[in-house]
Design a protein around this motif. Structure first.
Motif: not given
Length: 347
Positions: A178-192
């Motif tokens: 996830a960290r290496q993909s476009g999702m990031g560690p937050g899995l593409g969810f909004p900041p909150h």
């Protein structure tokens, strides 16, 4: 955030510049060196150029050519969806900035006079008043990401939604993917929506409740817990004992976090059950436990995440060891988890 920037920045252009910079850094979880232009000693430059950004109606695509953790320079493409809110939005903020940005290629983020935004200016916020400079200078002792997350949550006024992903190597390597993909560690969810990866390679079921207890002491109860755990115990424990332990601990978990949504990510297939005297019996135990636990999860008001694509016949989804998932397998696992979480969140 934009209203505050209009007050502390010396021009409307600078306000749009810093709004775009903050949105990209925060929603994309970028380091400062990945955002602003920096000349390196080897003659190459880091930071976003205008050509690295593609603006679509519903998303912003960013090509990060290299970074501190990308030693081989493979690069990555990050997709930032529009938030649809009145507050900070990467698509909206970048579109407004590009509408006034001086023409010409080069650094994406530059001042009205054509000079690029620098690391020092971004960290200390040149153009901010004395109070803001004093406050933001604390970035030296805090990570940029933590600061921006707190700043955006304060600005948006949204309650944090904490999601814990708990498990063994499957969760660990999915987090890396996830960290290496476009999702990031937050899995593409909004900041909150704050995603925590609570994993340990080789983790067994007996570690589950102690790990949850430690996290509860640190953060308090989450809104949701995703559990991918138990496969490592199928060889060392008999089916009845493992099933009893899981069902009992899930009831304890519900008592500890009565309002949290519990997601049971089904025990996965393996091509090789290492240490098993009878792989057929181990596979049969896996199926029985999944059925029993799914029934219990529904009784507790939770939900089940299935992984129909991840089957032992799908050789390409496994690494050579027959246990861990390949890049394609991690993508399939993440896809199923994210889809279930999005449905729960109503997105």
């Amino acid at each position: 955030m934009r209203n505050r920037l209009r007050v502390v920045c010396w021009s409307g252009y600078e306000a749009r510049l810093f709004s775009a910079a903050f949105s990209i850094a925060f929603f994309g979880a970028l380091r400062v060196g990945e955002l602003v232009l920096e000349e390196r000693s080897d003659g190459h430059s880091r930071g976003l150029l205008l050509r690295d950004v593609q603006l679509a109606p519903a998303e912003l695509r960013i090509s990060v050519r290299n970074s501190k953790t990308d030693q081989r320079g493979r690069g990555a493409v990050i997709r930032l969806p529009a938030t649809g809110d009145a507050g900070p939005c990467p698509v909206k903020d970048v579109r407004k900035y590009l509408a006034v940005r001086p023409s010409g290629d080069g650094p994406l983020l530059k001042h009205e006079n054509g000079l690029p935004l620098t690391r020092r200016q971004f960290a200390q916020n040149k153009g901010f008043g004395p109070l803001e400079v004093g406050c933001l200078s604390r970035l030296r002792s805090l990570t940029l990401l933590v600061f921006l997350r707190c700043f955006a949550l304060f600005t948006l006024g949204l309650a944090a939604v904490r999601i814990w992903l708990v498990g063994h190597s499957i969760v660990h390597w999915a987090g890396v993917a996830a960290r290496q993909s476009g999702m990031g560690p937050g899995l593409g969810f909004p900041p909150h929506v704050q995603v925590s990866w609570l994993s340990r390679r080789g983790m067994c079921w007996a570690e589950f409740l102690p790990r949850i207890r430690r996290q509860l002491l640190l953060e308090g109860p989450p809104a949701a817990i995703v559990v991918q755990l138990g496969e490592n115990d199928l060889v060392s424990m008999d089916c009845l004992s493992l099933r009893t332990a899981i069902l009992s601990d899930l009831e304890t978990l519900r008592a500890w976090v009565p309002t949290a949504k519990i997601f049971w990510s089904k025990l996965l297939h393996r091509r090789i059950w290492r240490g098993s005297r009878c792989p057929v019996a181990t596979e049969r135990a896996r199926k029985r436990i999944n059925v029993a636990v799914a029934r219990k999860i529904f009784e507790l008001g939770g939900d089940v995440i299935s992984h129909p694509m991840i089957r032992f016949q799908a050789i390409s989804l496994f690494r050579d060891d027959g246990v861990h998932l390949s890049a394609s397998g991690n993508e399939a696992w993440l896809g199923a988890v994210v889809a279930k979480l999005r449905a729960w969140l109503g997105w």
